[in-house]
Design a protein around this motif. Structure first.
Motif, short mmCIF file in Angstrom:
data_model
loop_
_atom_site.label_atom_id
_atom_site.label_comp_id
_atom_site.label_asym_id
_atom_site.label_seq_id
_atom_site.Cartn_x
_atom_site.Cartn_y
_atom_site.Cartn_z
N LEU A 1 42.46 153.66 61.72
CA LEU A 1 43.03 154.41 60.61
C LEU A 1 42.31 155.74 60.42
N ASN A 2 40.94 155.69 60.51
CA ASN A 2 40.16 156.93 60.39
C ASN A 2 40.53 157.90 61.50
N TRP A 3 40.69 157.33 62.71
CA TRP A 3 41.07 158.16 63.86
C TRP A 3 42.45 158.80 63.64
N MET A 4 43.38 158.03 63.10
CA MET A 4 44.71 158.57 62.83
C MET A 4 44.66 159.63 61.72
N GLU A 5 43.82 159.41 60.67
CA GLU A 5 43.71 160.39 59.59
C GLU A 5 43.14 161.70 60.11
N ILE A 6 42.16 161.60 61.03
CA ILE A 6 41.60 162.82 61.64
C ILE A 6 42.71 163.55 62.40
N GLY A 7 43.53 162.78 63.13
CA GLY A 7 44.64 163.37 63.87
C GLY A 7 45.62 164.05 62.93
N ILE B 1 57.79 132.29 69.15
CA ILE B 1 57.75 133.74 69.33
C ILE B 1 57.08 134.37 68.11
N TYR B 2 56.10 135.23 68.34
CA TYR B 2 55.42 135.99 67.30
C TYR B 2 55.64 137.48 67.53
N GLY B 3 55.40 138.30 66.50
CA GLY B 3 55.51 139.74 66.65
C GLY B 3 54.15 140.39 66.54
N GLN B 4 54.01 141.58 67.15
CA GLN B 4 52.76 142.34 67.10
C GLN B 4 53.08 143.81 66.88
N ARG B 5 52.36 144.44 65.98
CA ARG B 5 52.49 145.88 65.78
C ARG B 5 51.30 146.36 64.96
N MET B 6 51.05 147.68 65.01
CA MET B 6 50.03 148.27 64.17
C MET B 6 50.63 148.43 62.76
N ALA B 7 49.81 148.20 61.73
CA ALA B 7 50.27 148.32 60.35
C ALA B 7 49.12 148.76 59.47
N ILE B 8 49.45 149.32 58.32
CA ILE B 8 48.44 149.78 57.36
C ILE B 8 48.29 148.72 56.27
N GLY B 9 47.06 148.39 55.93
CA GLY B 9 46.80 147.43 54.87
C GLY B 9 45.51 147.78 54.15
N SER B 10 45.21 147.03 53.11
CA SER B 10 43.95 147.20 52.39
C SER B 10 43.02 146.05 52.76
N PHE B 11 41.75 146.37 53.10
CA PHE B 11 40.80 145.35 53.53
C PHE B 11 39.58 145.39 52.60
N ILE B 12 39.16 144.23 52.13
CA ILE B 12 37.92 144.09 51.36
C ILE B 12 37.05 143.07 52.08
N PHE B 13 36.00 143.57 52.77
CA PHE B 13 35.10 142.73 53.54
C PHE B 13 33.66 143.01 53.09
N ASP C 1 48.83 133.57 63.38
CA ASP C 1 48.86 134.66 62.41
C ASP C 1 47.44 135.23 62.25
N SER C 2 47.22 136.51 62.57
CA SER C 2 45.87 137.05 62.59
C SER C 2 45.89 138.57 62.50
N VAL C 3 44.68 139.13 62.27
CA VAL C 3 44.46 140.58 62.21
C VAL C 3 43.29 140.91 63.11
N TYR C 4 43.38 142.03 63.86
CA TYR C 4 42.27 142.47 64.69
C TYR C 4 41.73 143.77 64.12
N ILE C 5 40.43 143.82 63.82
CA ILE C 5 39.75 145.02 63.31
C ILE C 5 38.55 145.28 64.20
N ASP C 6 38.44 146.48 64.74
CA ASP C 6 37.36 146.83 65.65
C ASP C 6 36.26 147.53 64.86
N SER C 7 35.07 146.94 64.86
CA SER C 7 33.96 147.51 64.09
C SER C 7 33.49 148.85 64.64
N GLN C 8 33.75 149.10 65.93
CA GLN C 8 33.30 150.33 66.56
C GLN C 8 34.39 151.41 66.61
N ASP C 9 35.61 151.03 66.31
CA ASP C 9 36.75 151.96 66.49
C ASP C 9 37.70 151.83 65.31
N ASP C 10 37.46 152.65 64.26
CA ASP C 10 38.31 152.62 63.05
C ASP C 10 39.59 153.39 63.35
#
Length: 728
Positions: free
Chosen positions: A244-250, A172-184, A233-242
């Motif tokens: 966090l930015n969308w949430m900050e605008i909200g 069993i694994y868990g899934q949720r949205m979370a805030i983190g720092s990314f350096i790519f 164990d993984s992270v999903y980041i959408d290059s076309q749909d940021d």
């Protein structure tokens, strides 16, 4: 196709996109080169994603409009097909796919057991189920949110228990949205893995952080070990749909709305202050007017008429001021009334919630009382059965006495009648009726009674207790009353009815699965005893096709001596047997799997799968759940002179632990022994629950039914069938 917001479609962005695409992305490594079934596939985007690496993908959805849309939308994907179907009735044959995916499906219905049974049926051995489900605690309970599309959400413990009833390995694994720092890398990134860091005891360490309070569960299930499977164990980041930015605008938009509301409140307060200032100004002017009136009265004392007129004008001005004040008070009163009504509504809501909790508590109390009443009813039924057994024993003793009296009264007459018949036969004076009373060897029993219905056949066998020759055929005989009572608890007239009920149940299942008996059918009575059940089948199949086996040599000798028809042999307590492979259309066992231990009984199930013909049926009985209540009732009565009753009283002493084990699908056995031919090494008191049968017996045979109705027979019935052919 209607877009409800509950079903994801590729045109949607934001959180729902992240959650759904992340799940399908994790499946890619599991489905490469394999056949895949996607349950509740929706618009079909996930099937198209999996099809890029899978051998074949089948999307199944209960909505025909959605299936039609997906078929057209993804028609260019040649290895993807779509069908209409439900998760509790999957339109696929057994053992047909390698992987089953099912995301956000299980909460939309309450047929969870049926869904798991269907998934297990269509999966090949060792196949994988990948499934997601909302976490009821964090999705609904804590935020006090109710999704109108959800029927039955599961807690972690409920989901885990459900999956582990059907699969040996569950992660069993868990899934949720979370805030983190990314350096790519900003451009042309080719990496498919990255490092993970987290803070542990005020130190930054390189490892994947545990996920607290997941919104969704993500499970991988199989009957094979999952140790070497891809890392989840993984992270999903959408290059076309940021997101966090969308949430900050909200957040910024929400802040702007809040600021506008604050400004409006300030403006309202300013206007109120202006009104209050005008009121004060009016009051000041009124005071000035009153002063002027007084001055005018002093100056115009000589002219009363003018003074009165001035007073009248003053009164009118005062009346207007009072009216203005009254209107202001009414406005303030309305505001207070509105606030009072709001408080009343909040109070009513709290009261309603309190009443709901009280109703739920009363419901739980009522259910507990109902369970207690059912337990008391079962105990009463158990005591009633014991009284019935005592009554039957008294009837048997009475019948034995009558038989002895009749034997003493008629023995001389019968000898004279026999001698007279010999004389008449010698003188050719024997009449037709006397000839019919003798057995006829030229006709087989099945030829005479094959067309009798079940009820008439029972009447014939009951008549045979006293008149063994009927219609010129000698029917199977019976052992002594003592042997009958010691083995089944009653004599022929009474125990034949119980045997007949089991016989009718067998005939019903044979008909249900289109396996009716014929002249070519072969039947095996496993644990035939003295033959009380096997005699019923002598009208259905030729006597050479009827077989009976037992570990008790004395019982086999009794069958050969009394039943006569059929083939009877002694078998060892454990296989293998010398019975030929694929030779029987029907194998049944009454009150045998109520006593075998786990190791012995599973060996016989495997042996039955060898000697059954393809499509052949296995029908056996075992102790039911209520047997635990019988054992407890006998314990509460104290010690017993009868060894069998005392053995039951000593069985399953931890009543609640036994109930819990049974309900969790565990095999229950107490090694009590049952005589010389049935030692405690393999024989005792046994309860086999449905969950155990579906988990263990299905390694050899196909599960068909598990039924218990104490009004028909006192044991539970298990029905299995051998497959028509091996499915690759």
């Amino acid at each position: 196709m209607e877009i409800t917001g509950e079903r994801y479609v590729p045109s949607l962005n934001g959180q729902i996109k992240y959650e759904h695409l992340h799940r399908y992305a994790l499946c890619v490594d599991y489905v490469a080169g394999k056949s895949v079934l996607d349950i509740a596939c929706g618009e079909g985007y996930g099937c198209a994603l999996l099809a890029s690496v899978a051998k074949s993908v089948l999307g199944v959805d209960i909505n025909s409009e959605v299936v039609e849309y997906a078929t057209k939308e993804y028609s260019t994907h040649k290895n993807v097909t779509f069908m209409v179907g439900s998760c509790d009735s999957i339109p696929l044959p057994d053992n047909s796919v390698d992987v089953v995916t099912s995301f956000e499906t299980i909460e939309h219905h309450d047929k969870h057991e049926e869904m798991m049974q269907e998934i297990k049926r269509v999966l090949k051995p060792g196949g994988i189920l990948i499934i997601s489900s909302p976490n009821r605690l964090t999705y609904s309970d804590e935020p006090k949110y109710s999704n109108p599309f959800h029927v039955k959400e599961l807690y972690y413990e409920e989901l885990t228990a459900l999956l582990r009833r059907y699969f040996d390995y569950v992660e069993i694994y868990g899934q949720r949205m979370a805030i983190g720092s990314f350096i790519f890398k900003l451009e042309n990134s080719q990496a498919n893995i990255f490092q993970a860091f987290t803070t542990d005891a005020n130190q930054v360490k390189q490892k994947v952080s545990s996920l607290n309070a997941p919104i969704y569960f993500f499970a991988i299930c199989s009957d094979k070990s999952l140790t070497n499977n891809p890392n989840i164990d993984s992270v999903y980041i959408d290059s076309q749909d940021d997101l966090l930015n969308w949430m900050e605008i909200g957040w910024r938009q929400t802040g702007d709305v809040l600021e506008q509301t604050r400004l409006q409140l300030q403006q309202t307060q300013s206007e109120l202050q202006q009104c209050q200032s005008k009121l004060q100004q009016t009051q000041t002017e009124l005071q000035q007017s009153q002063s002027q009136v007084q001055q005018t009265q002093t100056e115009l004392q000589q002219s009363q008429s003018q003074v009165q007129q001035t007073q009248t004008e003053l009164q009118q001005s005062q009346s207007q001021v009072q009216q203005t004040q009254t209107e202001l008070k009414q406005s303030q009163s309305q505001v207070q009334q509105t606030q009072t009504e709001l408080k009343q509504s909040q109070s009513q809501l709290q009261q309603t919630q309190t009443e709901l909790k009280q109703s739920q508590s009363q419901l739980q109390q009522t259910q507990a009382e109902l369970e207690q009443s059912q337990s008391q009813l079962q105990q009463t039924q158990t005591k009633l059965k014991e009284l019935e057994l005592e009554l039957q024993q008294m009837k048997v003793n009475f019948q034995n006495t009558q038989n002895q009296v009749e034997a003493m009264e008629t023995s001389k007459f019968w000898k004279l009648r026999t001698q007279w018949l010999k004389v008449k036969k010698f003188l050719n004076l024997v009449n037709k009726r006397e000839m019919e009373d003798k057995p006829t060897s030229s006709r087989e029993l099945r030829d005479v009674f094959h067309n009798f219905n079940n009820e008439d056949w029972l009447k014939v066998l009951l008549q045979s207790v006293k008149n063994p020759i009927i219609n010129g055929i000698e029917l199977p005989g019976f052992p002594s009353d003592e042997i009958q009572i010691s083995s089944v608890g009653s004599t022929a007239k009474y125990n034949l009815q119980e045997a007949f009920n089991f016989y009718c149940i067998i005939k019903k299942y044979l008909s249900s699965f289109d396996q009716n008996l014929s002249s070519d059918s072969h039947v095996l009575d496993f644990g035939c005893g003295w033959g009380r059940i096997i005699r019923f089948f002598l009208k259905d199949v030729p006597i050479d096709n009827v077989y009976g086996v037992d570990v008790d040599e004395e019982m086999i000798n009794l069958c050969r001596k009394t039943v006569k028809y059929g083939k009877y042999n002694v078998v060892n307590s454990s296989p293998p047997s010398n019975l030929p492979s694929e030779s029987f259309d029907l194998i049944y066992a009454y009150s045998v799997f109520s006593h075998l231990n786990e190791a012995t009984h599973i060996k016989w199930i495997e042996e039955f799968s060898r000697i059954l013909k393809p499509n052949g049926l296995l029908i056996v009985t075992t102790r039911s759940r209520s047997h635990l209540d019988l054992c407890r009732s006998l314990r509460e009565q104290g010690s017993h002179n009868d060894s069998h009753a005392q053995g039951l009283a000593n069985s399953f002493v931890d009543y609640h632990a036994a109930l819990s084990a049974y309900d969790n699908g565990k095999f229950l056995h107490e090694a009590t022994g049952g005589g010389v031919s049935r030692p405690a090494s393999f024989y005792g008191e046994t309860l086999i629950p449905r969950g155990y049968v579906e988990r263990e017996w299905t390694r050899f045979l196909i599960f068909r039914d598990f039924m218990y109705d104490s009004a028909v027979i006192p044991q539970a019935i298990i029905v299995m069938q051998k497959a028509a052919s091996t499915i690759s």
